[in-house]
Design an enzyme around this catalytic site. Structure first.
Site, mmCIF file in Angstrom:
data_model
loop_
_atom_site.group_PDB
_atom_site.id
_atom_site.type_symbol
_atom_site.label_atom_id
_atom_site.label_comp_id
_atom_site.label_asym_id
_atom_site.label_seq_id
_atom_site.Cartn_x
_atom_site.Cartn_y
_atom_site.Cartn_z
ATOM 1 C CB SER A 1 -38.401 9.953 28.986
ATOM 2 O OG SER A 1 -38.628 9.658 30.355
ATOM 3 C CE1 TYR B 1 -33.571 7.911 29.793
ATOM 4 C CE2 TYR B 1 -35.109 9.115 31.178
ATOM 5 C CZ TYR B 1 -34.866 8.158 30.226
ATOM 6 O OH TYR B 1 -35.908 7.446 29.697
#
Length: 252
Positions: free
Chosen positions: A138, A151
């Site tokens: 990400s 995350y």
């Protein structure tokens, strides 16, 4: 078996994974799609014989061998594996009952789920003459974001895992690519309550990813405007902190 290129895609029942399935089918690949359930894959499966669904809960290590055996019944090898499955939750550190167990939950799915997926697909990749392992990290790893402790840490772990794995798989002739998407419109991101700059559709994201994967880069981060913004955040951390998480007592 057929010489048709074969790809395995995880997290394929919705979002980016589903869009990737569609792009690979359009390019005439044989697609093995995995997720916990068929989801939105059902309609595609009814109309395209090149698509096969093999259920796989990436957290469940006990299923690794049986999933590998099932995929081996469908194809003789995997030319590409795109490990896309993942999840996201945010840490509410100001709440009365901070859910610290969420850190382990997210790491279990995003990081250890990817490790399990690599363990599953590696023997099938080794049977290909042109193997390619692709993992989805990400853009969140490029600069810190509020509430993204779990995350972001899991995606940073993925990035390093793939970088190190590239060193060990290179002698075996297996290419490794790490993809760092920005904000993409998916069922997961629709739960977000904050602004998502440079938000892309899942189809646009998958199209860019498909094109990049064919070139087999070490890393591919997109979209570029977000990469530039995060470069600033990474190189000017005090400015980034004040911009995203200003001190409540700072009146300047």
């Amino acid at each position: 078996m057929s010489q048709q290129n074969k790809v395995w895609i995880t997290g394929a029942s919705s979002g980016i994974g589903l869009a990737l399935v569609k792009h690979y089918l359009q390019a005439d690949w044989r697609v093995i799609a995995s997720a916990r359930s068929e989801g939105d894959l059902s309609e595609l499966m009814a109309t395209d014989s090149r698509l096969t669904f093999v259920p796989f809960d990436i957290v469940d290590k006990t299923k690794i061998v049986s999933v590998r055996d099932e995929i081996a019944k469908q194809v003789d090898c995997l030319d590409c594996a795109i490990l896309n499955a993942g999840t996201c939750e945010y840490l509410d550190i100001e709440g009365e009952q901070t859910d610290w167990s969420m850190m382990e939950r997210i790491m279990s799915v995003n990081f250890f789920g990817m490790v399990n997926s690599v363990e599953m697909c590696l023997p099938l990749l080794q049977k290909s003459s042109q193997p390619h392992l692709v993992g989805i990290s990400s853009q969140a790893v490029q600069a810190a974001f509020p509430r993204a402790e779990a995350y972001g840490a899991s995606k940073a772990a993925i990035r390093y895992f793939l970088s190190s794995l590239r060193m060990d798989l290179n002698p075996l002739g297996i290419d490794v690519t790490c993809i760092l998407p920005g904000f993409v419109d998916t069922p997961l991101t629709r739960k977000n309550t904050f602004d998502m700059p440079f938000l892309m559709s899942a189809d646009d994201a998958a199209q860019g990813m498909y094109r990049a994967i064919q070139k087999r880069p070490y890393e591919y981060a997109f979209p570029r405007p977000l990469s530039a913004m995060l470069w600033l955040g990474r190189h000017f951390p005090k400015w980034w902190l004040k911009k995203l998480a200003p001190n409540k007592t700072d009146n300047s």
